[in-house]
Design an enzyme around this catalytic site. Structure first.
Site, PDB file in Angstrom:
ATOM      1  N   THR A   1       0.810  -1.222   0.000  1.00  0.00           N
ATOM      2  CA  THR A   1       0.000   0.000   0.000  1.00  0.00           C
ATOM      3  C   THR A   1       0.840   1.268   0.000  1.00  0.00           C
ATOM      4  O   THR A   1       0.319   2.342  -0.301  1.00  0.00           O
ATOM      5  CB  THR A   1      -0.934   0.016   1.210  1.00  0.00           C
ATOM      6  OG1 THR A   1      -0.152  -0.097   2.397  1.00  0.00           O
ATOM      7  CG2 THR A   1      -1.934  -1.116   1.141  1.00  0.00           C
ATOM      8  N   CYS A   2       2.108   1.153   0.363  1.00  0.00           N
ATOM      9  CA  CYS A   2       2.960   2.344   0.318  1.00  0.00           C
ATOM     10  C   CYS A   2       3.321   2.709  -1.119  1.00  0.00           C
ATOM     11  O   CYS A   2       3.449   3.878  -1.460  1.00  0.00           O
ATOM     12  CB  CYS A   2       4.218   2.125   1.146  1.00  0.00           C
ATOM     13  SG  CYS A   2       3.862   1.968   2.912  1.00  0.00           S
ATOM     14  N   SER A   3       3.489   1.694  -1.962  1.00  0.00           N
ATOM     15  CA  SER A   3       3.779   1.950  -3.377  1.00  0.00           C
ATOM     16  C   SER A   3       2.531   1.815  -4.236  1.00  0.00           C
ATOM     17  O   SER A   3       2.601   1.910  -5.455  1.00  0.00           O
ATOM     18  CB  SER A   3       4.850   0.973  -3.878  1.00  0.00           C
ATOM     19  OG  SER A   3       4.392  -0.366  -3.787  1.00  0.00           O
TER      20      SER A   3
END
Length: 574
Positions: A541-543
Site C-alpha cells: 500500500t505504500c507503493s
C-alpha cells in the site's frame, strides 16, 4: 507497507529520530499567473494560474523569482526569460500602487484590502513590453506611471468636444490616439485578469501540501478497534504539527505492535478510517450524506469542533479522503456562498419536523400551496409560535406563499444560525494548511470533496487506474500475465455487480489504503505486479502496488481474490 493474506506478518525494525521543533515564519497563499500576447493586448493565459506559498514580507524581485520557479515546475515549455512582475492592470510591480512605498506583499495586501488568498500577481516576458510588441499594453503601462496627468489630459480633450463624463478619477482607460470615444470605466475585469482560471483539484492539493516538512514527523499510535481515541491523542499531542509528515503505527486486535516505516499506506488507511468514524460523532446531525454541525456541550468542552475541522483539512492535504458526508448547505456556508436549499426531510428531530410540516400544510391532508385560506396558515404559525419565535421567524402572514419563507428561515436558523458558535470553531480547524481559504477560493472544485456524492467507483475506473508491469512480449510468462489481466477485469465487473464477496471500495482499500479516489491523486501511481509463489493476492500500500496470483482458471482466481482480501484486515511489513 504490505497487506498479506496470511495471519503471520514479518516485522521490520524502525529507527525514528526525534521530532525537531523549530519556529517557522508564517507562510501565506497568493496566486500567480502568466500573461501572454493576445491580439493587440496582454492577457492572462488560461490554465496558467497557480497558488504560491510565500513570506508576506517578500519583495518584488524575490517574489518574481519564486513565481517563475513555481510556474516552471508545472510548465516545462516556458521561455527562459527574463520576466517582469505585473499587477492585474498590467503595470510593473515596483511600489505599492498609489504610493511611493516599495512593494512588499504585506503592504500591498494592507492597501488592497483583500485576503492573501484573493491576491493574484502576474508575470510576462520583459521583451514583450520593452520592444513595443503590444501597443495597448504599453499605453496602459505608461498610464500607470503618469497616472492622473494623462487621465486629466484625456478627460479635458473629451470635455472640450462638448461631452460630459461620469467617470471617476482613476477609472479612465487610455486607448489608441485615433480612438476619440468617451473615457471608459474599467468594468471588464477579464481584460487583464480572470478570477477563476482552469485549475485542477490535484494541483490545488499539491500546492496546499507544499509547507509540509517531510523531514519531520508527527506520530500516531492507532488501534483499529478504537480509531477515534488514538486519533484524538495524536492530534492533541503538544508536539503535533500539521506541517509535519504523519507516521502511523497500527496495533492489531491482540495488541501486537505492527512496526514499519509509514511510506503512505498506513497513513491513508488511518485517514480513511478516521473520516468514517468522524461522521458518527455527536457533533453532527442529519441523515447520512447530509450531516450538519450541532451544538454539543461535552464536545465544546473537549474542543471537538476545532479538532474535527483540522482532521478534515489534514486528511485532504496529506493525501487522504475528504469526509464526503457534509450537508451541501453547510459546505456552501463554509465556502462563503449565500444560497440555502435545505428541506424539511433533513430534520431528524421528530417534533420539529412534524411542526414544520404542519406549517407547510393548511389541513392535515392538504399542502398549503393548494389551499386558499390564509387563515389556515396563520393558525398553524400561531400553534407553533414559540418554536418559530425562538428562531426569529414568527411574523404576520398576508399571503399563502409566505409559508415557504417561514419554513426556509427556520431551516436556516436550525442548521446554521443556532449552531454559529460551533461552526466558527469548526472553521478555525478547517483553516489548517490554508484549506478553508482554498475552499472559499475554489468552491466548485473543493465542495464535492466534503459533500456526499451518489457517484460510486466503477470497474472501468479501477481497471484504468492500475497499470500492469508486464514481462517482454512473446515470453511464456507474458501469456500468463495477459490471461490474469483478463481475470482481473472480469473480477472488477463482478465486484461492481455484487457477484463477489468484496466491493470495488474493498479492492481499492486493499491495494492503497483508501476506499475512494483521493482529491490529491495517487502518488505513486497504482500498479499491478504478478505472483508466482502465492495463490492469494498481496498489496504494497505504500507503493500502491497490487500483486495478482497467476492461476489456471477464472473461478479459482475469483475464489482466491475473495479469500485473500477478506482475510487481510491490516498492514504487514516488508
Amino acid at each position: 507497507m504490505e497487506y498479506r493474506s496470511s495471519k503471520s506478518k514479518e516485522k521490520q525494525s524502525f529507527n525514528c529520530g526525534k521530532v525537531r521543533l523549530k519556529q517557522e515564519r508564517r507562510q501565506v497563499q497568493i496566486n500567480i499567473g502568466m500573461m501572454s500576447p493576445q491580439g493587440v493586448d496582454l492577457k492572462p493565459r488560461r490554465g496558467k494560474t497557480l497558488p504560491l506559498f510565500t513570506d508576506p514580507e517578500i519583495a518584488a524581485p524575490v517574489l518574481l523569482e519564486r513565481a517563475v520557479q513555481k510556474m516552471r515546475a508545472f510548465n516545462k515549455d516556458m521561455d527562459e526569460g527574463p520576466y517582469i512582475l505585473l499587477y492585474p492592470d498590467c503595470s510593473e510591480v515596483v511600489n505599492v500602487p498609489g504610493s511611493e512605498k516599495p512593494f512588499t506583499l504585506a503592504e500591498y495586501k494592507k492597501d488592497l484590502g483583500k485576503a492573501y488568498a484573493r491576491i493574484t500577481l502576474l508575470f510576462a516576458l520583459r521583451n514583450i513590453l520593452e520592444e513595443g510588441m503590444i501597443p495597448q499594453t504599453l499605453i496602459r503601462k505608461l498610464s500607470s506611471h503618469l497616472g492622473a496627468q494623462l487621465n486629466s489630459i484625456r478627460l479635458t480633450l473629451w470635455k472640450a468636444l462638448g461631452h460630459s463624463s461620469t467617470t471617476q478619477h482613476g477609472q479612465i482607460v487610455i486607448s489608441d490616439t485615433e480612438d476619440m470615444g468617451p473615457p471608459k470605466t474599467n468594468t471588464d475585469k477579464t481584460t487583464c485578469y480572470r478570477e477563476e482560471m482552469n485549475v485542477t483539484l490535484p494541483a490545488i492539493i499539491a500546492n496546499l501540501s507544499q509547507p509540509i516538512d517531510h523531514g519531520r514527523v508527527s506520530r500516531f499510535n492507532i488501534s483499529r478497534a478504537n480509531v477515534w481515541d488514538g486519533a484524538v491523542r495524536g492530534f492533541k499531542r503538544t508536539s503535533y504539527s500539521e506541517n509535519c509528515d504523519m507516521l502511523v503505527k497500527f496495533t492489531d486486535d491482540a495488541g501486537v505492535f505492527e512496526e514499519g516505516i509509514d511510506s503512505g499506506g498506513p497513513r491513508r488507511e488511518f485517514l480513511s478510517l478516521l473520516m468514517k468514524n468522524l461522521k458518527d460523532r455527536p457533533i453532527f446531525d442529519g441523515p447520512d450524506g447530509h450531516r450538519f454541525l450541532v451544538y454539543n456541550a461535552n464536545a465544546v468542552r473537549e474542543d471537538e469542533y476545532y479538532l474535527a475541522g483540522k482532521m478534515i483539512a489534514v486528511s485532504v492535504v496529506h493525501g487522504g479522503p475528504g469526509p464526503h458526508f457534509l450537508s451541501e448547505d453547510l459546505v456552501r456556508y463554509l465556502a462563503g456562498q449565500p444560497s440555502f436549499k435545505a428541506t424539511v426531510n433533513l430534520i431528524t428531530d421528530e417534533e420539529v419536523g412534524k411542526a414544520l410540516e404542519e406549517v407547510r400544510s393548511a389541513y392535515s391532508n392538504c399542502v398549503i400551496e393548494n389551499a386558499a385560506s390564509v387563515d389556515a396558515l396563520r393558525e398553524m404559525t400561531m400553534r407553533h409560535s414559540t418554536m418559530l419565535q425562538t428562531a426569529g421567524c414568527l411574523r404576520h402572514v398576508a399571503s399563502v406563499e409566505e409559508k415557504k419563507g417561514i419554513v426556509s428561515d427556520y431551516l436556516q436558523w436550525y442548521i446554521i444560525g443556532r449552531n454559529s458558535s460551533v461552526i466558527d470553531r469548526f472553521k478555525e480547524g478547517l483553516s489548517a494548511l490554508q484549506f478553508l481559504n482554498a475552499l472559499q477560493q475554489h468552491p466548485t472544485l473543493l465542495a464535492p470533496v466534503l459533500c456526499h456524492s451518489e457517484k460510486r467507483l466503477t470497474a472501468l475506473e479501477l481497471e484504468r487506474l492500475f497499470k500492469p508491469d508486464l514481462s517482454p512480449p512473446g515470453s511464456n510468462r507474458r501469456l500468463g500475465e495477459s490471461q490474469t489481466l483478463g481475470y482481473w477485469a472480469d473480477y472488477l465487473l463482478d465486484c461492481e455487480e455484487s457477484q463477489t464477496a468484496v466491493s470495488l471500495e474493498d479492492v481499492l482499500m486493499f491495494a492503497t489504503g483508501l476506499t475512494s479516489l483521493p482529491p490529491s491523486g495517487f502518488e505513486p501511481s497504482p500498479g499491478i505486479e504478478f505472483l508466482d509463489d502465492s495463490p492469494f493476492p498481496m498489496a504494497n500500500t505504500c507503493s500502491n502496488t497490487l500483486k495478482l496470483p497467476l492461476l489456471e482458471s477464472y473461478n479459482v482466481f475469483k475464489s482466491k481474490m475473495d479469500f485473500g482480501m477478506q482475510n487481510s484486515p491490516g498492514f504487514g511489513c516488508y
